[in-house]
Design an enzyme around this catalytic site. Structure first.
Site, mmCIF file in Angstrom:
data_model
loop_
_atom_site.group_PDB
_atom_site.id
_atom_site.type_symbol
_atom_site.label_atom_id
_atom_site.label_comp_id
_atom_site.label_asym_id
_atom_site.label_seq_id
_atom_site.Cartn_x
_atom_site.Cartn_y
_atom_site.Cartn_z
ATOM 1 N N ASP A 141 0.845 -1.196 0.000
ATOM 2 C CA ASP A 141 0.000 0.000 0.000
ATOM 3 C C ASP A 141 0.881 1.247 0.000
ATOM 4 O OD1 ASP A 141 -1.554 2.217 1.775
ATOM 5 O OD2 ASP A 141 -2.984 1.017 0.651
ATOM 6 N N ILE A 142 0.546 2.241 -0.821
ATOM 7 C CA ILE A 142 1.274 3.509 -0.836
ATOM 8 C C ILE A 142 0.811 4.341 0.356
ATOM 9 C CG2 ILE A 142 1.719 5.646 -2.122
ATOM 10 C CD1 ILE A 142 1.188 4.079 -4.694
ATOM 11 N N ASN A 167 -2.770 12.911 -3.724
ATOM 12 C CA ASN A 167 -3.815 13.413 -4.622
ATOM 13 C C ASN A 167 -4.275 14.811 -4.222
ATOM 14 O OD1 ASN A 167 -4.093 11.356 -6.547
ATOM 15 N ND2 ASN A 167 -5.416 10.136 -5.213
ATOM 16 N N ASP A 227 -1.710 9.593 -10.371
ATOM 17 C CA ASP A 227 -1.644 8.563 -11.416
ATOM 18 C C ASP A 227 -0.198 8.227 -11.771
ATOM 19 O OD1 ASP A 227 -4.373 8.426 -11.505
ATOM 20 O OD2 ASP A 227 -4.599 9.630 -13.335
ATOM 21 N N GLU A 248 -4.693 2.152 -4.369
ATOM 22 C CA GLU A 248 -3.234 2.195 -4.279
ATOM 23 C C GLU A 248 -2.668 0.896 -3.692
ATOM 24 O OE1 GLU A 248 -4.768 4.192 -0.480
ATOM 25 O OE2 GLU A 248 -5.382 3.897 -2.552
#
Length: 362
Positions: free
Chosen positions: A246-247, A254, A263, A289
């Site tokens: 997971d980021i 964002n 993106d 993500e």
């Protein structure tokens, strides 16, 4: 102009064919057989019953049905053998062999019937008609199998001339050789044109299981590799590990840098994961993500080491769109896909709730 374009397309397809390795060709010919076999089988059955109908022309030549009754109806026995074998054996080699078996069975039945005809001069017409069978079977076979069958057919005619004494053997061969060459050429062309269809099908299949943004697999892939809650392509005793990545604080990326940058971040992590995994591994964008990685021939400890090294590379990278870190959960695959996913999800949850930017093994 259309002819020139067609030749260029064939040349390009031929070069494509020549670049295929042994395994790719095997898959290609299996796909060709799977695609055409129902047509071939139904056409062969229709051909068998049509060959029985030639008993009418036998009557016109002999004035009786009896001499050729058994030879003509003998094809029914060959049909039974064909159906029994193809019912129990489904691989391409056996399927194509039985196609040719039934085709040459029609040749044998025809030659047997010719033996009982008083007038044999019309054998040439019968043999020319047999080329329809080789055209049909060739849809599911390799061109070299068509070549072998054509040569074997000429051999059958030559050998049976010893007792059938065809009065126009020279005419039979003069007609049959060009027809055989035409059949072989047509199936080389068919092979190349099917290759074009095969490549389009591959692209569509890949598009269905590929995430358009990150170019890694999407969750639809799981429908093809997970069967009855088990990974299908893992051999007995093969070690497999899974990880969920997971980021960290992706929503913040964002919000502060815009969705375009978000993106680019997803694309970046997808590319890096692809670079750091082997061809046998699966990298899947699981959602948002989150990414799932399935490591083949790898236990959980090795997967942990690889993901820890990857985490450090991401943390220290200077070519990413914006600085970010990742959290990862790792677990052994225990034969139960759902349970393993729960385990890696729990490990990821633990990593995120204990400060993020770490790898947790459970």
């Amino acid at each position: 102009m259309r002819l020139i374009d067609g030749v260029k397309d064939l040349v390009a397809l031929y070069h494509d064919y020549k670049t295929m390795n042994k395994d790719e060709k095997a898959d290609f010919y299996q796909a060709k057989c799977d695609y055409y076999q129902k047509y071939v089988e139904l056409s062969l059955i229709a051909g068998c019953f049509s060959s029985i109908a030639y008993i009418i022309s036998d009557y016109l030549l002999n004035g009786s049905y009896m001499p050729t009754l058994i030879p003509r109806f003998s094809i029914l026995g060959f049909m039974v053998i064909f159906f029994v074998v193809t019912h129990f054996f489904r691989n391409r080699a056996v399927t194509v062999f039985m196609d040719y078996f039934l085709g040459h069975a029609m040749v044998i039945a025809t030659i047997w019937a010719i033996y009982h005809l008083e007038v044999k001069i019309h054998a040439s017409e019968g043999f020319i008609i047999m080329n329809l069978i080789w055209i049909t079977i060739g849809f599911a076979s390799k061109p070299r199998e068509t070549i072998f069958s054509t040569l074997f057919f000429l051999f059958e005619i030559l050998v049976t001339n010893s007792f059938n004494h065809y009065p126009n053997l020279d005419i039979i061969f003069a007609l049959e050789i060009p027809c055989g060459l035409a059949v072989i050429m047509s199936h080389y062309l068919l092979m190349l044109f099917f290759l074009d269809h095969y490549r389009v099908k591959q692209k569509l299949e890949k598009a269905m299981v590929t995430d358009p943004l990150t170019q890694v697999y999407n969750r639809y892939l799981l429908e093809s590799i997970v069967y009855k809650n088990t990974l299908k392509d893992t051999g007995d005793g093969q070690q497999v590990a899974m990880a969920m990545l997971d980021i960290d604080y992706f929503k913040k990326i964002n919000d502060e840098h815009g969705h375009y940058t978000g993106d680019l971040t997803l694309l970046y992590i997808g590319q890096k994961l692809t670079e750091k995994t082997s061809e046998d591994d699966y990298v899947i964008r699981y959602g948002g993500e989150e990414f799932v990685i399935i490591f083949k021939s790898c236990d959980a400890n090795e997967a942990y080491r690889r993901m820890e090294q990857f985490r450090k590379e991401i943390e220290n990278s200077n070519d990413m769109p914006v600085p970010f870190t990742i959290s990862v959960g790792v677990s052994n695959y225990n034969g139960d896909y759902s349970k393993t996913i729960q385990n890696v999800d729990a490990a990821l949850y633990q990593a995120k709730n204990s400060g993020r930017n770490k790898v947790v093994l459970v």
